[in-house]
Design an enzyme around this catalytic site. Structure first.
Site, PDB file in Angstrom:
ATOM      1  N   TYR A 193       8.189  11.656  -1.997  1.00  0.00           N
ATOM      2  CA  TYR A 193       7.851  10.273  -2.345  1.00  0.00           C
ATOM      3  C   TYR A 193       9.130   9.440  -2.465  1.00  0.00           C
ATOM      4  O   TYR A 193       9.231   8.349  -1.886  1.00  0.00           O
ATOM      5  CB  TYR A 193       7.070  10.261  -3.664  1.00  0.00           C
ATOM      6  N   ALA A 230      11.968   9.944  -1.129  1.00  0.00           N
ATOM      7  CA  ALA A 230      12.580   9.761   0.196  1.00  0.00           C
ATOM      8  C   ALA A 230      11.894   8.615   0.950  1.00  0.00           C
ATOM      9  O   ALA A 230      12.557   7.798   1.604  1.00  0.00           O
ATOM     10  CB  ALA A 230      12.472  11.055   1.000  1.00  0.00           C
ATOM     11  N   SER A 231      10.557   8.538   0.842  1.00  0.00           N
ATOM     12  CA  SER A 231       9.844   7.451   1.544  1.00  0.00           C
ATOM     13  C   SER A 231      10.234   6.093   0.958  1.00  0.00           C
ATOM     14  O   SER A 231      10.325   5.098   1.667  1.00  0.00           O
ATOM     15  CB  SER A 231       8.323   7.668   1.484  1.00  0.00           C
ATOM     16  N   LYS A 232      10.488   6.058  -0.352  1.00  0.00           N
ATOM     17  CA  LYS A 232      10.842   4.795  -1.014  1.00  0.00           C
ATOM     18  C   LYS A 232      12.296   4.401  -0.716  1.00  0.00           C
ATOM     19  O   LYS A 232      12.612   3.223  -0.605  1.00  0.00           O
ATOM     20  CB  LYS A 232      10.599   4.930  -2.530  1.00  0.00           C
ATOM     21  N   ALA A 244       0.848  -1.209   0.000  1.00  0.00           N
ATOM     22  CA  ALA A 244       0.000   0.000   0.000  1.00  0.00           C
ATOM     23  C   ALA A 244       0.877   1.250   0.000  1.00  0.00           C
ATOM     24  O   ALA A 244       1.858   1.332   0.734  1.00  0.00           O
ATOM     25  CB  ALA A 244      -0.906   0.000   1.232  1.00  0.00           C
ATOM     26  N   GLY A 245       0.529   2.192  -0.849  1.00  0.00           N
ATOM     27  CA  GLY A 245       1.310   3.427  -0.887  1.00  0.00           C
ATOM     28  C   GLY A 245       0.730   4.398  -1.881  1.00  0.00           C
ATOM     29  O   GLY A 245      -0.145   4.045  -2.672  1.00  0.00           O
ATOM     30  N   SER A 273      10.449   1.545  -4.992  1.00  0.00           N
ATOM     31  CA  SER A 273      10.325   2.128  -6.340  1.00  0.00           C
ATOM     32  C   SER A 273      11.730   2.277  -6.914  1.00  0.00           C
ATOM     33  O   SER A 273      12.714   2.287  -6.165  1.00  0.00           O
ATOM     34  CB  SER A 273       9.669   3.499  -6.218  1.00  0.00           C
TER      35      SER A 273
HETATM   36  N1  LIG Z   1       2.527   2.804 -10.398  1.00  0.00           N
HETATM   37  C1  LIG Z   1       3.829   3.083 -10.414  1.00  0.00           C
HETATM   38  O1  LIG Z   1       4.376   3.635 -11.400  1.00  0.00           O
HETATM   39  C2  LIG Z   1       4.703   2.714  -9.242  1.00  0.00           C
HETATM   40  C3  LIG Z   1       6.092   2.757  -9.426  1.00  0.00           C
HETATM   41  C4  LIG Z   1       6.917   2.427  -8.352  1.00  0.00           C
HETATM   42  C5  LIG Z   1       6.369   2.042  -7.135  1.00  0.00           C
HETATM   43  N2  LIG Z   1       5.007   2.008  -6.998  1.00  0.00           N
HETATM   44  C6  LIG Z   1       4.474   1.593  -5.688  1.00  0.00           C
HETATM   45  O2  LIG Z   1       3.595   0.508  -5.885  1.00  0.00           O
HETATM   46  C7  LIG Z   1       2.695   0.416  -4.773  1.00  0.00           C
HETATM   47  C8  LIG Z   1       1.303   0.115  -5.297  1.00  0.00           C
HETATM   48  O3  LIG Z   1       0.877   1.207  -6.095  1.00  0.00           O
HETATM   49  P1  LIG Z   1       0.096   1.032  -7.474  1.00  0.00           P
HETATM   50  O4  LIG Z   1       0.957   1.548  -8.546  1.00  0.00           O
HETATM   51  O5  LIG Z   1      -0.441  -0.338  -7.582  1.00  0.00           O
HETATM   52  O6  LIG Z   1      -1.054   2.123  -7.266  1.00  0.00           O
HETATM   53  P2  LIG Z   1      -2.630   1.963  -6.933  1.00  0.00           P
HETATM   54  O7  LIG Z   1      -3.306   1.221  -8.014  1.00  0.00           O
HETATM   55  O8  LIG Z   1      -3.076   3.359  -6.619  1.00  0.00           O
HETATM   56  O9  LIG Z   1      -2.640   1.074  -5.628  1.00  0.00           O
HETATM   57  C9  LIG Z   1      -2.393   1.593  -4.341  1.00  0.00           C
HETATM   58  C10 LIG Z   1      -3.000   0.644  -3.333  1.00  0.00           C
HETATM   59  O10 LIG Z   1      -2.684   1.103  -2.013  1.00  0.00           O
HETATM   60  C11 LIG Z   1      -3.865   1.112  -1.248  1.00  0.00           C
HETATM   61  N3  LIG Z   1      -3.773   2.124  -0.208  1.00  0.00           N
HETATM   62  C12 LIG Z   1      -3.374   3.411  -0.342  1.00  0.00           C
HETATM   63  N4  LIG Z   1      -3.425   4.031   0.841  1.00  0.00           N
HETATM   64  C13 LIG Z   1      -3.859   3.107   1.742  1.00  0.00           C
HETATM   65  C14 LIG Z   1      -4.130   3.138   3.134  1.00  0.00           C
HETATM   66  N5  LIG Z   1      -3.962   4.240   3.862  1.00  0.00           N
HETATM   67  N6  LIG Z   1      -4.565   1.996   3.734  1.00  0.00           N
HETATM   68  C15 LIG Z   1      -4.760   0.884   3.016  1.00  0.00           C
HETATM   69  N7  LIG Z   1      -4.527   0.791   1.696  1.00  0.00           N
HETATM   70  C16 LIG Z   1      -4.078   1.893   1.070  1.00  0.00           C
HETATM   71  C17 LIG Z   1      -4.984   1.389  -2.250  1.00  0.00           C
HETATM   72  O11 LIG Z   1      -6.208   0.812  -1.807  1.00  0.00           O
HETATM   73  P3  LIG Z   1      -7.479   1.603  -1.217  1.00  0.00           P
HETATM   74  O12 LIG Z   1      -7.547   2.941  -1.911  1.00  0.00           O
HETATM   75  O13 LIG Z   1      -8.623   0.689  -1.531  1.00  0.00           O
HETATM   76  O14 LIG Z   1      -7.194   1.702   0.245  1.00  0.00           O
HETATM   77  C18 LIG Z   1      -4.502   0.581  -3.441  1.00  0.00           C
HETATM   78  O15 LIG Z   1      -4.901  -0.760  -3.325  1.00  0.00           O
HETATM   79  C19 LIG Z   1       2.821   1.739  -4.011  1.00  0.00           C
HETATM   80  O16 LIG Z   1       3.575   1.533  -2.836  1.00  0.00           O
HETATM   81  C20 LIG Z   1       3.593   2.629  -4.980  1.00  0.00           C
HETATM   82  O17 LIG Z   1       4.375   3.580  -4.309  1.00  0.00           O
HETATM   83  C21 LIG Z   1       4.166   2.326  -8.014  1.00  0.00           C
END
Ligand SMILES: NC(=O)c1ccc[n+]([C@@H]2O[C@H](COP(=O)([O-])OP(=O)(O)OC[C@H]3O[C@@H](n4cnc5c(N)ncnc54)[C@H](OP(=O)(O)O)[C@@H]3O)[C@@H](O)[C@H]2O)c1
Length: 285
Positions: free
Chosen positions: A157, A159-161, A92-93, A144
């Site tokens: 962001y 920094a958190s990663k 989650a993020g 990330s």
């Molecule tokens: N997409 C990219 O380009 C990318 C690149 C590098 C890293 N990432 C990392 O990949 C991870 C997943 O992101 P994603 O790309 O799959 O985006 P996403 O589709 O927006 O998914 C984010 C997920 O996190 C959940 N979430 C967010 N805040 C939450 C909270 N306070 N409590 C519980 N659940 C929470 C959301 O669910 P609900 O809203 O239902 O709670 C959702 O399931 C993140 O950590 C992100 O930083 C993404």
């Protein structure tokens, strides 16, 4: 020899969309039962159905990962439902595109609460329980590629990663003697709801990152999920899905002036210079 995954139990946070949902389906295909955690019940139920359609069990837990009481409750519920857990993916993020000096302190802290502190809390408590039960396990955090190189407007962001990667590296060796693997996952731009959510939180208008990112820098969440499954079978410290970005990040670390050159050019693009509203219009607090 590759680790057998059939019959294992995994807990995935942020499982209602994107990388978390894709990982749940990939795990089901690999024979793993899953506990799905996020805030949107309806979306979690859809993912759970797709897991069951693949012949595996899925259990849904609705909650906010930044509520620390949630950590013990999630692990208790997973253990009550499946009798144990073997794999935990703290995924989650969210992101926010805003110059650091225009971020409110509360926004910065809230992002670290979800991206960093909640992930650490989940992996720490999982590790304690696995050690106490003398069971092997696999703990992962979704970091990330930006953990290796920060960028303008994404400083908080990134920094958190970077903090996630750093703590995973230490935990990996702290837990090695207990047969608990720890890994950080480093996706590049992935086509998920991440960017619409980030743009909503940032109060920015205009193209989202995937629209102006080069094609080779964009991947599907399934690609990340497959790389995670490969790591579960053959453990490693970092999961990367792009060789070119991994190599670039090594070059940027060795020669920081190269990164400065890339970022200077990037900063001149009109899409990067768009106005940033100091107040976010976030969907959730
Ligand atoms: N997409 C990219 O380009 C990318 C690149 C590098 C890293 N990432 C990392 O990949 C991870 C997943 O992101 P994603 O790309 O799959 O985006 P996403 O589709 O927006 O998914 C984010 C997920 O996190 C959940 N979430 C967010 N805040 C939450 C909270 N306070 N409590 C519980 N659940 C929470 C959301 O669910 P609900 O809203 O239902 O709670 C959702 O399931 C993140 O950590 C992100 O930083 C993404």
């Amino acid at each position: 020899m590759a680790i057998q995954l059939e019959g294992k139990v995994a807990i995935i946070t942020g499982a209602s969309s994107g990388i978390g949902a894709a990982t749940a389906r990939a795990m089901a295909k690999a024979g793993i039962d899953v506990v799905l955690v996020a805030r949107r019940r309806a979306r979690l139920e859809e993912v759970a159905k797709s897991v069951r359609d693949l012949g595996r069990s899925a259990h849904v837990i609705v909650g906010d990962v930044s509520d620390m009481r949630h950590v013990a409750a999630v692990l208790d519920e997973a253990e009550n439902h499946f009798g144990r857990f073997d794999i935990v993916f703290a995924n989650a993020g969210y992101g926010m595109e805003r110059p650091v000096h225009l971020m409110e302190d509360t926004e910065l802290r809230a992002m670290f609460e979800v991206n960093f502190f909640s992930s650490v809390a989940l992996l720490r408590e999982s590790a304690k329980r696995l050690c106490a039960a003398k069971r092997p396990g696999h703990l992962l955090m979704c970091s990330s590629c930006l953990s290796k190189f920060s960028m303008p407007n994404l400083g908080a962001y990134a920094a958190s990663k970077a903090a996630q990667e750093s703590i995973c590296r230490a935990m990996r060796f702290e837990l090695a003697a207990d047969h608990i693997e720890v890994a950080s996952v480093h996706p590049i731009t992935t086509t998920t709801e991440f960017f619409s959510e980030s743009s909503l939180r940032s109060g920015t208008q205009g193209a989202s990152i995937p629209e102006h990112a080069p094609k080779w820098f964009i991947q599907s969440p399934d690609r990340v999920a497959d790389a995670i499954i490969a790591c579960l079978r053959r453990p490693r410290s970092e999961v990367w899905t792009s060789r070119i970005v991994r190599l670039s990040s090594a070059l940027f670390t060795a020669f920081p002036w190269m990164l400065d050159m890339v970022l200077r050019r990037e900063a001149k693009r009109p899409s990067r210079r768009r106005a940033h509203s100091p107040k976010a219009t976030a969907k959730v607090p």
